[in-house]
Enzyme design. Structure first.
Site, PDB file in Angstrom:
ATOM      1  N   ASP A  11      -1.199   4.057  -7.892  1.00 16.35           N
ATOM      2  CA  ASP A  11      -0.721   4.003  -6.516  1.00 16.35           C
ATOM      3  C   ASP A  11       0.542   3.160  -6.466  1.00 16.35           C
ATOM      4  O   ASP A  11       0.552   2.015  -6.937  1.00 16.35           O
ATOM      5  CB  ASP A  11      -1.782   3.395  -5.591  1.00 16.35           C
ATOM      6  CG  ASP A  11      -2.990   4.312  -5.424  1.00 16.35           C
ATOM      7  OD1 ASP A  11      -2.927   5.473  -5.883  1.00 16.35           O
ATOM      8  OD2 ASP A  11      -3.995   3.866  -4.830  1.00 16.35           O
ATOM      9  N   ASP A 133      -8.912  13.103   3.256  1.00 22.48           N
ATOM     10  CA  ASP A 133      -9.367  11.715   3.230  1.00 22.48           C
ATOM     11  C   ASP A 133     -10.239  11.476   4.451  1.00 22.48           C
ATOM     12  O   ASP A 133      -9.807  11.733   5.584  1.00 22.48           O
ATOM     13  CB  ASP A 133      -8.167  10.770   3.244  1.00 22.48           C
ATOM     14  CG  ASP A 133      -7.150  11.126   2.165  1.00 22.48           C
ATOM     15  OD1 ASP A 133      -7.584  11.463   1.048  1.00 22.48           O
ATOM     16  OD2 ASP A 133      -5.943  11.079   2.448  1.00 22.48           O
TER      17      ASP A 133
END
Length: 248
Positions: A11, A133
């Protein structure tokens, strides 16, 4: 039986390799100032895929970390490792730019819910995964900041015939926590869709990976598992994780 693919996560925020807890940008841990070196390390460990997310772009839409994504793709590509990448992909131009940067599969998240036809157009041109998500099963968008009125399971049906390579499912309340994956939610997803499912969020132990590898519905298993914090915190090694998942 085909094994479950391991996707180490990288990330990106402000050019660094970081991890968030439950998607909270104020709960960030910086693990390395050199994400390309991190990627090279995973490649040396023998993985076949990496999952790279531009957290800055996910929140703002501005692909500030795209040069790093390109550098990662180049560094691992020579070893045959492919990069799956998303974060702020909200247009055909953004998806094409990632492909030009060497990304093998682009992940479309918020834009997929807001414009499902975009996914179909992209899938006709390049490999695409839909990123759904959820916060306790309810889909969230824009870097997980805004909840929607759509459940993740219902959202799956929008893309069943879209021609995508996979769907990446993340349970936000578990992401970065090491508290274990949402096995019940993932099992329900396997029941609901025929698309390959890549699980993300909560993996903290090899036992978690064993549970994910054992998930099955009508002969179908998970296509992949994304692991981040557990690898950075050295809870287990990549080689052992791949062995447990049967992806060696």
């Amino acid at each position: 039986m085909t094994g479950v693919e391991l996707y180490p996560a990288i990330d990106l925020r402000d050019g660094k390799a970081v991890r968030l807890v439950r998607g909270d940008y104020d709960a960030e841990t910086v693990y390395d100032d050199d994400p390309v070196a991190v990627a090279a390390g995973f490649a040396a460990d023998g993985v076949r895929w990496l999952h790279v997310v531009d957290l800055d772009a996910a929140r703002t839409g501005e692909p500030v970390n795209r040069p790093i994504v390109g550098a990662i793709s180049a560094a691992v590509g020579v070893h045959g490792v492919r990069v799956q990448s998303g974060g702020g992909v909200r247009s055909e131009e953004a998806a094409a730019a990632l492909a030009e940067a060497g990304v093998a599969r682009v992940v479309v998240g918020s834009a997929a819910l807001e414009d499902p036809d975009l996914v179909r157009r992209l899938a006709a041109r390049q490999p695409v995964a839909v990123g759904l998500d959820g916060r306790q099963g309810v889909a969230a968008v824009h870097g997980w900041i805004d909840d929607t009125a759509v459940s993740v399971l219902d959202a799956l049906g929008r893309f069943e015939d879209a021609g995508v390579d996979a769907v990446v499912l993340t349970e936000i309340t578990r992401d970065g926590t090491l508290d274990g994956p949402d096995l019940d939610g993932l099992r329900a997803a396997l029941e609901r869709t025929t698309m390959p499912v890549i699980a993300s969020g909560g993996v903290g132990t090899l036992e978690d990976l064993e549970g994910l590898a054992a998930l099955e519905w009508a002969g179908r298993r998970l296509a992949g598992v994304i692991v981040g914090t557990a690898l950075y915190e050295h809870r287990f090694r990549v080689a052992k994780a791949m062995s447990v998942l049967g992806s060696v």
